[in-house]
Design a protein around this motif. Structure first.
Motif, PDB file in Angstrom:
ATOM      1  N   ASN A 293      39.015  -7.631 -35.222  1.00 48.00           N
ATOM      2  CA  ASN A 293      39.904  -7.051 -34.471  1.00 48.00           C
ATOM      3  C   ASN A 293      39.980  -5.567 -34.724  1.00 48.00           C
ATOM      4  OD1 ASN A 293      40.889  -9.628 -33.412  1.00 48.00           O
ATOM      5  ND2 ASN A 293      41.640  -9.905 -35.582  1.00 48.00           N
ATOM      6  N   ASP A 294      38.801  -4.948 -34.520  1.00 47.24           N
ATOM      7  CA  ASP A 294      38.804  -3.313 -34.627  1.00 47.24           C
ATOM      8  C   ASP A 294      37.583  -3.015 -33.619  1.00 47.24           C
ATOM      9  OD1 ASP A 294      38.614  -0.682 -35.084  1.00 47.24           O
ATOM     10  OD2 ASP A 294      37.736  -1.026 -37.175  1.00 47.24           O
ATOM     11  N   THR A 296      37.075  -0.259 -32.309  1.00 50.90           N
ATOM     12  CA  THR A 296      36.546   1.173 -32.677  1.00 50.90           C
ATOM     13  C   THR A 296      35.071   0.901 -33.367  1.00 50.90           C
ATOM     14  OG1 THR A 296      37.325   1.232 -34.986  1.00 50.90           O
ATOM     15  CG2 THR A 296      38.683   2.211 -33.304  1.00 50.90           C
ATOM     16  N   GLN A 297      34.845  -0.377 -33.650  1.00 50.57           N
ATOM     17  CA  GLN A 297      33.561  -0.422 -34.137  1.00 50.57           C
ATOM     18  C   GLN A 297      32.379  -0.382 -32.993  1.00 50.57           C
ATOM     19  OE1 GLN A 297      32.567  -1.188 -37.284  1.00 50.57           O
ATOM     20  NE2 GLN A 297      34.542  -0.991 -37.984  1.00 50.57           N
ATOM     21  N   ASP A 378      40.602   1.882 -29.643  1.00 44.06           N
ATOM     22  CA  ASP A 378      41.216   1.479 -30.678  1.00 44.06           C
ATOM     23  C   ASP A 378      41.127   0.124 -31.290  1.00 44.06           C
ATOM     24  OD1 ASP A 378      43.089  -0.093 -29.191  1.00 44.06           O
ATOM     25  OD2 ASP A 378      44.416   1.573 -28.929  1.00 44.06           O
ATOM     26  N   ASN A 379      42.089  -0.344 -32.064  1.00 42.20           N
ATOM     27  CA  ASN A 379      41.943  -1.739 -32.600  1.00 42.20           C
ATOM     28  C   ASN A 379      41.840  -2.753 -31.563  1.00 42.20           C
ATOM     29  OD1 ASN A 379      41.964  -0.568 -35.135  1.00 42.20           O
ATOM     30  ND2 ASN A 379      43.947  -1.737 -35.831  1.00 42.20           N
TER      31      ASN A 379
END
Length: 450
Positions: A293-294, A296-297, A378-379
């Motif tokens: 749940n991120d 940005t990865q 973002d997340n």
């Protein structure tokens, strides 16, 4: 590859109900004349991995795949990747990754069967012919790191017996302890696998049978069987020049399985082999993004960002189907970004919503062109823009509610629409090219000119 069967739980994957409920105006390939698709060699559209681990035994698989090639071509695929097609140690039970006779496509009674797990020689020939009739290239899975099924023989280089006496019924590419490690040339190469005899690619005899001879594996598969391209298994086990030499002998789209999440390592191998590579860096970034749940990865380093022309992107394959809830979001990512997407058979045929998959394939083939600008992450949210003509905006939302965001497009004073049908908005971009778009919870939208 894998040698242990695993239980694949369909319940672990996102159902179509987890995507947006809005179904209006979904654009699928069935709504578009096939003339909109320009026939290209593999690498221009989307590849189908036309198998999974432990497909049904009994010699039926080639016929199963043949029955699907017409619909796959219509959906926008340009190539199918087949499992290793020749006789292996486990005969009619083998998935082919323990090769014994490289020239037995199901016509010799050896290793306990005449047919391979997938079918007979005539059946794979019919499949390849049907694929070509439907403008699909056929990618052969090439396993040349290790062999299996040889008889025991005394080996002077080990001082004991080894399973290195290969006398295939085809009479082609017989092998002995001289052709494996250790031998009179050297004791090892880049890597062995699973305790199987490790083929020595520095031996002239081995090179001749792999790609030099007129009846070598490369030339026989290309000129007699009609394969168009090559997927090399476990390329960590031998030097990149092996793939390069094989490809140079016969041409064709070539991709290697270099299992490493470091994009720089993948790029280095691809450059040395002069081939494409499966983008494991992208795979792991997507896994971290959607499982963790991120989002940005998704800004992380990937082969597709270093050299998109050498990146084969994928969400799952026969070896690794651990990924993750929200698979359609991952497919939305690879279908809208640079690279050559590969679709896993079970995702397309069994586990995910085929209409939504076809929609993403259509978007890839018709809208996803040009360089990529990464606009926001973002997340929960991720936005990117493809800068081609017409290009697109992809908006992925992994939160529990609808989201909206102002984004910068390449279009001024232009009406745009969401080509997934997940949003009914048809906003007009401002004179400064900005516009507000939206995306559903745990879903995505893809915007382009109307």
């Amino acid at each position: 590859m894998k040698y242990i069967s695993v239980l694949l739980l369909a319940a672990a994957f996102v159902s179509c109900g987890e995507e947006a409920d809005v179904e209006q105006d979904i654009q699928t390939n069935n709504e578009i004349p096939t003339t909109e698709f320009n026939t290209k060699a593999a690498g221009g559209k989307v590849m189908m991995q036309a198998f999974y681990w432990d497909v049904p035994a009994g010699g039926t698989w080639w016929n199963t795949v043949q029955g699907k090639v017409s619909s796959w071509s219509s959906a926008g695929f340009d190539a199918i990747w087949l499992p290793p097609a020749t006789k292996a140690q486990n005969g009619g039970y083998s998935m082919g990754y323990d090769p014994f006779d490289y020239f037995d496509f199901g016509s010799y009674n050896q290793m306990g069967s005449v047919e391979t797990r997938f079918g007979s020689l005539s059946e794979i020939q019919a499949l390849i012919s049907a694929a070509h009739t439907n403008n699909l290239d056929v990618i052969a899975d090439i396993v040349v790191n290790h062999n299996s099924g040889g008889a025991s023989q005394y080996n002077p280089f080990t001082g004991g017996n080894t399973w290195t006496d290969f006398q295939p019924a085809s009479g082609m590419f017989t092998r002995s302890y001289y052709d494996f490690h250790p031998n009179d040339y050297h004791s090892a190469d880049a890597g062995a696998f699973g305790g199987f005899p490790d083929l020595c690619h520095d031996k002239q005899y081995v090179q001749d049978w792999l790609y030099n001879n007129s009846n070598s594996i490369a030339k026989y598969y290309k000129n007699v069987m009609g394969f168009d391209g090559w997927r090399f298994d476990y390329v960590k086990g031998f030097e990149p020049w092996v793939v390069k030499n094989f490809k140079n002998a016969v041409g064709g789209f070539t991709v290697g399985e270099y299992w490493d999440g470091n994009a720089a390592t993948l790029e280095s191998w691809a450059n040395q082999a002069e081939a494409s590579a499966f983008d494991f860096a992208c795979y792991y970034r997507m896994r971290d993004a959607f499982m963790g749940n991120d989002l940005t990865q998704l800004n992380g380093d990937m082969l597709l960002k270093r050299n998109s022309y050498k990146a084969v992107t994928f969400v799952a394959n026969h070896d690794t189907d651990e990924i993750y809830n929200h698979k359609l979001l991952a497919y939305a990512y690879i279908m809208t970004h640079e690279g050559y997407p590969c679709v896993f058979y079970r995702d397309y045929e069994e586990w995910l919503d085929k209409n939504k998959m076809n929609n993403l394939i259509w978007i890839h083939n018709n809208k996803a062109s040009g360089t990529t600008s990464y606009l926001y992450a973002d997340n929960d949210e991720y936005v990117a823009r493809r800068n081609g003509s017409p290009g697109l905006i992809v908006y992925i939302n992994n939160s529990d509610s609808w989201r909206e965001r102002w984004v910068d497009t390449n279009w001024a004073n232009t009406v745009i629409k969401d080509y997934t049908g997940n949003s009914g908005w048809e906003p007009t971009t401002q004179a400064d090219t900005w516009v507000k778009v939206e995306a559903p919870p745990h879903g995505y939208t893809v915007w382009s000119v109307k």
